[in-house]
Every structure is written in structure tokens, then in C-alpha cells.
Design a protein around this motif. Structure first.
Motif, PDB file in Angstrom:
ATOM      1  N   TYR A 160     -59.769  -5.464 -30.830  1.00 40.63           N
ATOM      2  CA  TYR A 160     -60.359  -5.605 -29.501  1.00 40.63           C
ATOM      3  C   TYR A 160     -61.399  -4.538 -29.209  1.00 40.63           C
ATOM      4  N   ASN A 161     -61.252  -3.323 -29.759  1.00 41.23           N
ATOM      5  CA  ASN A 161     -62.254  -2.279 -29.545  1.00 41.23           C
ATOM      6  C   ASN A 161     -63.566  -2.629 -30.236  1.00 41.23           C
ATOM      7  N   THR A 162     -63.471  -3.128 -31.457  1.00 38.99           N
ATOM      8  CA  THR A 162     -64.679  -3.532 -32.179  1.00 38.99           C
ATOM      9  C   THR A 162     -65.315  -4.735 -31.489  1.00 38.99           C
ATOM     10  N   PHE A 163     -64.492  -5.669 -31.042  1.00 41.08           N
ATOM     11  CA  PHE A 163     -65.000  -6.826 -30.298  1.00 41.08           C
ATOM     12  C   PHE A 163     -65.759  -6.366 -29.055  1.00 41.08           C
TER      13      PHE A 163
ATOM     14  N   ASN B 244     -74.033 -12.703 -31.790  1.00 35.39           N
ATOM     15  CA  ASN B 244     -73.962 -11.292 -32.185  1.00 35.39           C
ATOM     16  C   ASN B 244     -72.522 -10.792 -32.207  1.00 35.39           C
ATOM     17  N   THR B 245     -71.748 -11.161 -31.209  1.00 36.88           N
ATOM     18  CA  THR B 245     -70.343 -10.758 -31.168  1.00 36.88           C
ATOM     19  C   THR B 245     -69.575 -11.393 -32.329  1.00 36.88           C
ATOM     20  N   LEU B 246     -69.882 -12.643 -32.624  1.00 39.67           N
ATOM     21  CA  LEU B 246     -69.279 -13.304 -33.788  1.00 39.67           C
ATOM     22  C   LEU B 246     -69.619 -12.542 -35.071  1.00 39.67           C
ATOM     23  N   GLY B 247     -70.860 -12.112 -35.199  1.00 41.90           N
ATOM     24  CA  GLY B 247     -71.266 -11.319 -36.363  1.00 41.90           C
ATOM     25  C   GLY B 247     -70.500 -10.005 -36.455  1.00 41.90           C
ATOM     26  N   GLY B 248     -70.316  -9.340 -35.324  1.00 44.62           N
ATOM     27  CA  GLY B 248     -69.532  -8.102 -35.308  1.00 44.62           C
ATOM     28  C   GLY B 248     -68.105  -8.335 -35.766  1.00 44.62           C
TER      29      GLY B 248
END
Length: 154
Positions: A96-99, A129-133
Motif C-alpha cells: 500500500y505504501n508503494t501504491f 502510471n499507478t498500474l506501472g508502479g
């Protein structure tokens, strides 16, 4: 702070900062991507999945290059973010932090594009972009598991 970091974390920081510099260049200054300050025509999209659907539906007429640059480029462009965050920050080892960081970084970029009228503000970019992360985060997890298994074999 710097005393408690490992060699891999220091290298991760260097690579992460280089990645951020490249990201800023491509998002705001790359003329090959239409980031010309003389062109003040600006657009924005607040409807979720509108541009994704459009690029998919008209991929043949727009060309595969435009499709890949917009859809795949947004995903791949943020994969290093999700990959390096768990290396440089212990907190980012949690999903969740990385998300949250990936989403916030993407939101900052999109808002900057909106304010300075460079590129275009697109809610679909936030999603891609969030999906890529997240894909970068899961890639990091897989790499770590492979590294641990190799160490156990030795």
C-alpha cells in the motif's frame, strides 16, 4: 540516515534519482513527445478510461506507435518507481505504501502538466502510471524471491 543504508540502498537511491530526472525530462521537456512550449493548445480528460478506449479502438488508424507510446509507455514509465521504492525505503516494502507513492507521484506530474499546460492532464494516466508502479513492485518481489532461493542453494 546515510550511515544506516546498505550499499544496495545507496545504489538504489542513485538509480532512483536518475530515473526521476529522466521522468521529468520526458514528461515536461521532450519535444519528440509534443512538449513544445510554443504550442499552447491544451487538453484534459476527467472521464475514466476514455483515452484508453479511444487509443484501443482507433489503434489501427492512429498507428501502433501512438498506441504503445500512450498505453504501454505510461505503464512501463512507472515500473522503475515501483521497483526501486522497496530498495530505498523499508516502508515501501509494503504494497500500500508503494501504491500510494506511485499514485501521488503520478498525480503531482498530472497536476504540474495541468498548471503549466505541458502535455495533458489525463485521469487515465493516473491509472496507467499507478498500474506501472504496482507491476514494478511485483517485479521487485519476484527478483527478491529468486535471489533468496539462489542463496539457499549455495
Amino acid at each position: 540516515m546515510i550511515r544506516n543504508t546498505t550499499r544496495n540502498q545507496k545504489l538504489g537511491w542513485v538509480l532512483f534519482i536518475a530515473y526521476l530526472a529522466l521522468l521529468v525530462y520526458f514528461m515536461f521537456f521532450a519535444e519528440s513527445l509534443g512538449r513544445n512550449p510554443d504550442l499552447r493548445e491544451y487538453s484534459y480528460n476527467l472521464e475514466p478510461f476514455k483515452e484508453i478506449r479511444r487509443f484501443y479502438k482507433y489503434r489501427k488508424s492512429l498507428g501502433m506507435e501512438a498506441f504503445l507510446l500512450n498505453i504501454v509507455g505510461n505503464v512501463v514509465g512507472f515500473m522503475p518507481c515501483g521497483f526501486f521504492l522497496p530498495i530505498i525505503s523499508r516502508r515501501s516494502k509494503k504494497f500500500y505504501n508503494t501504491f500510494l507513492f506511485s499514485f501521488c507521484l503520478s498525480l503531482c506530474i498530472e497536476i504540474t502538466q495541468l498548471v503549466f499546460r505541458v502535455g495533458s492532464f489525463d485521469v487515465d494516466d493516473l491509472f496507467l502510471n499507478t498500474l506501472g508502479g504496482m507491476l514494478g513492485f511485483f517485479t521487485h518481489r519476484v527478483v527478491q524471491k529468486v535471489r533468496i532461493r539462489r542463496r539457499k542453494r549455495k
